[in-house]
Scaffold this active site. Structure first.
Site, PDB file in Angstrom:
ATOM      1  N   HIS A   1       0.843  -1.193   0.000  1.00 42.03           N
ATOM      2  CA  HIS A   1       0.000   0.000   0.000  1.00 42.03           C
ATOM      3  C   HIS A   1       0.879   1.244   0.000  1.00 42.03           C
ATOM      4  O   HIS A   1       2.117   1.145   0.065  1.00 42.03           O
ATOM      5  CB  HIS A   1      -0.967  -0.004   1.185  1.00 42.03           C
ATOM      6  CG  HIS A   1      -0.333   0.097   2.537  1.00 42.03           C
ATOM      7  ND1 HIS A   1       0.517  -0.856   3.054  1.00 42.03           N
ATOM      8  CD2 HIS A   1      -0.428   1.056   3.509  1.00 42.03           C
ATOM      9  CE1 HIS A   1       0.888  -0.505   4.269  1.00 42.03           C
ATOM     10  NE2 HIS A   1       0.345   0.661   4.564  1.00 42.03           N
TER      11      HIS A   1
ATOM     12  N   HIS B   1       1.311   3.881   2.079  1.00 41.03           N
ATOM     13  CA  HIS B   1       1.853   4.593   3.228  1.00 41.03           C
ATOM     14  C   HIS B   1       3.373   4.541   3.117  1.00 41.03           C
ATOM     15  O   HIS B   1       3.957   3.506   2.783  1.00 41.03           O
ATOM     16  CB  HIS B   1       1.366   3.983   4.544  1.00 41.03           C
ATOM     17  CG  HIS B   1      -0.004   4.450   4.925  1.00 41.03           C
ATOM     18  ND1 HIS B   1      -0.837   3.732   5.745  1.00 41.03           N
ATOM     19  CD2 HIS B   1      -0.692   5.581   4.584  1.00 41.03           C
ATOM     20  CE1 HIS B   1      -1.977   4.401   5.915  1.00 41.03           C
ATOM     21  NE2 HIS B   1      -1.912   5.517   5.213  1.00 41.03           N
TER      22      HIS B   1
ATOM     23  N   ASP C   1       6.044   4.286   4.860  1.00 41.02           N
ATOM     24  CA  ASP C   1       6.960   3.320   5.473  1.00 41.02           C
ATOM     25  C   ASP C   1       6.960   1.982   4.749  1.00 41.02           C
ATOM     26  O   ASP C   1       7.716   1.081   5.117  1.00 41.02           O
ATOM     27  CB  ASP C   1       6.632   3.133   6.961  1.00 41.02           C
ATOM     28  CG  ASP C   1       5.187   2.763   7.227  1.00 41.02           C
ATOM     29  OD1 ASP C   1       4.290   3.318   6.562  1.00 41.02           O
ATOM     30  OD2 ASP C   1       4.937   1.934   8.119  1.00 41.02           O
ATOM     31  N   HIS C   2       6.138   1.865   3.712  1.00 45.89           N
ATOM     32  CA  HIS C   2       6.085   0.615   2.951  1.00 45.89           C
ATOM     33  C   HIS C   2       6.581   0.762   1.508  1.00 45.89           C
ATOM     34  O   HIS C   2       6.749  -0.245   0.830  1.00 45.89           O
ATOM     35  CB  HIS C   2       4.662   0.054   2.958  1.00 45.89           C
ATOM     36  CG  HIS C   2       4.211  -0.365   4.321  1.00 45.89           C
ATOM     37  ND1 HIS C   2       4.277  -1.675   4.770  1.00 45.89           N
ATOM     38  CD2 HIS C   2       3.736   0.361   5.363  1.00 45.89           C
ATOM     39  CE1 HIS C   2       3.845  -1.726   6.018  1.00 45.89           C
ATOM     40  NE2 HIS C   2       3.513  -0.502   6.399  1.00 45.89           N
TER      41      HIS C   2
ATOM     42  N   HIS D   1      -7.315  -1.739   6.072  1.00 46.80           N
ATOM     43  CA  HIS D   1      -6.493  -0.654   6.589  1.00 46.80           C
ATOM     44  C   HIS D   1      -7.165   0.679   6.264  1.00 46.80           C
ATOM     45  O   HIS D   1      -8.210   0.733   5.612  1.00 46.80           O
ATOM     46  CB  HIS D   1      -5.091  -0.745   5.993  1.00 46.80           C
ATOM     47  CG  HIS D   1      -4.071   0.089   6.697  1.00 46.80           C
ATOM     48  ND1 HIS D   1      -3.993   0.202   8.068  1.00 46.80           N
ATOM     49  CD2 HIS D   1      -3.061   0.870   6.208  1.00 46.80           C
ATOM     50  CE1 HIS D   1      -3.002   0.993   8.397  1.00 46.80           C
ATOM     51  NE2 HIS D   1      -2.414   1.424   7.293  1.00 46.80           N
TER      52      HIS D   1
ATOM     53  N   ASP E   1      -0.300  -3.875   6.981  1.00 49.10           N
ATOM     54  CA  ASP E   1      -1.121  -3.138   7.942  1.00 49.10           C
ATOM     55  C   ASP E   1      -2.607  -3.502   7.820  1.00 49.10           C
ATOM     56  O   ASP E   1      -3.184  -3.423   6.731  1.00 49.10           O
ATOM     57  CB  ASP E   1      -0.956  -1.642   7.707  1.00 49.10           C
ATOM     58  CG  ASP E   1       0.481  -1.187   7.859  1.00 49.10           C
ATOM     59  OD1 ASP E   1       1.368  -2.056   7.964  1.00 49.10           O
ATOM     60  OD2 ASP E   1       0.720   0.028   7.867  1.00 49.10           O
TER      61      ASP E   1
ATOM     62  N   HIS F   1       6.364  -4.911  12.202  1.00 48.02           N
ATOM     63  CA  HIS F   1       5.736  -3.600  12.116  1.00 48.02           C
ATOM     64  C   HIS F   1       5.554  -2.997  13.503  1.00 48.02           C
ATOM     65  O   HIS F   1       4.500  -2.479  13.856  1.00 48.02           O
ATOM     66  CB  HIS F   1       4.394  -3.686  11.378  1.00 48.02           C
ATOM     67  CG  HIS F   1       3.914  -2.378  10.845  1.00 48.02           C
ATOM     68  ND1 HIS F   1       2.985  -1.597  11.495  1.00 48.02           N
ATOM     69  CD2 HIS F   1       4.225  -1.699   9.721  1.00 48.02           C
ATOM     70  CE1 HIS F   1       2.743  -0.507  10.790  1.00 48.02           C
ATOM     71  NE2 HIS F   1       3.500  -0.548   9.697  1.00 48.02           N
TER      72      HIS F   1
END
Length: 304
Positions: free
Chosen positions: A62, A64, A66-67, A142, A212, A270
């Protein structure tokens, strides 16, 4: 056949205590599959002596940061070091626009083919099949569209019982069929049964990556019976309400999920930056699912 997972990043939104943001490498028969690409992924690849040139496929769960915020840098570095082999990328449909924008404004024309495959976030689908593995994406729950990925090993061939083959003078041309579980009839009409001249093939293995998500139960069928389950566990269960507000899972919930879906082994990751010591998280998991482990950076986990 090699089937193992190496953790590159195990933290959540921000790096902390030497832990980096989400990224991991799955090695299947010496082909590398990169799953998520948080900031610092390139450094982690170098640190653990994993050559980016060996990565054939990248999967992004996805959008976000941090990914996926390490992705543009990795793509660019592959270009700068002279990659020629095509790279196949799976991710949210909007990811292509992000990549195209960066390449356009940096005036970069990649030296290698970048094949982008949009993953639909609201339905389960087969997104890749090759001689080693079948990969499915499945919807998670999420705050923005997010998908998990399941990797199922292709059935392996039976092993020939050499002693039995020699004792009965089985023709060489029959061996390929016998390994596939097919009985063979020789030119003189003699039948050689696969079950009599082979050992059963090893059980197939599988890996599921749950990025997530809330524990809504929507995706549980997609990870049933998996050999190794990676599941986010951002918080301890005393912050259950905070987990729900942010569409995340607690360590206790991850353990309950692993028990419910009959996973053989659980890795949690995570982790929130609020936790320096992670042992309470795995202890919480093990209170309901004993075969639980922390996803530790630089550690390689064999999938059995």
């Amino acid at each position: 056949m090699t089937f193992e997972l190496t953790i590159l990043g195990s933290n959540s939104a921000t790096p902390a205590y030497g832990r980096n943001q989400t990224s991991q490498v799955l090695n299947i028969n010496e082909k590398l599959y990169l799953i998520d690409c948080g900031e610092g992924t390139q450094h982690q690849l170098l640190k653990y002596n994993i050559k980016s040139s060996r990565i054939k496929y990248i999967f992004i769960s996805h959008l976000h940061g941090d990914h996926y915020l390490g992705l543009i840098g990795l793509i660019s570095s592959m270009h700068l070091i002279g990659r020629k082999e095509e790279l196949t990328l799976f991710g949210p449909p909007e990811l292509k626009e992000i990549i195209d924008l960066h390449l356009r404004y940096s005036d970069t024309k990649l030296r290698y083919p970048l094949i982008f495959n949009a993953v639909q976030p609201f339905e389960e689908q087969v997104i890749l099949e090759n001689e080693d593995v079948s990969v499915r994406s499945f919807p998670l729950d999420h705050r923005i569209p997010c998908t998990g990925f399941r990797f199922d090993e292709r059935p392996r061939l039976a092993k020939i019982n050499i002693q039995a083959v020699k004792a009965h003078a089985v023709p060489t041309e029959c061996l390929s069929l016998l390994k596939q579980g097919i009985d063979c009839v020789s030119d003189d009409g003699k039948v050689y049964k696969s079950s009599e001249f082979t050992y059963p093939p090893p059980s197939t293995r599988s890996y599921a990556f749950c990025s997530d998500t809330l524990d809504s139960g929507k995706y549980h069928d997609s990870i049933k019976g998996v050999s190794l389950l990676y599941h986010e566990a951002t918080f301890l269960n005393d912050l259950l309400l905070r987990a729900a507000e942010t569409y995340h899972t607690t360590a206790l919930q991850a353990g309950i999920i692993a028990e419910k879906v009959l996973a053989k082994k659980l890795l949690i990751g995570h982790f929130s930056a609020r936790y320096r010591n992670l042992e309470p998280m795995v202890d919480e998991c093990r209170s309901v699912f004993q075969n639980s482990f922390l996803a530790l950076e630089g550690t390689t986990y064999s999938i059995d």
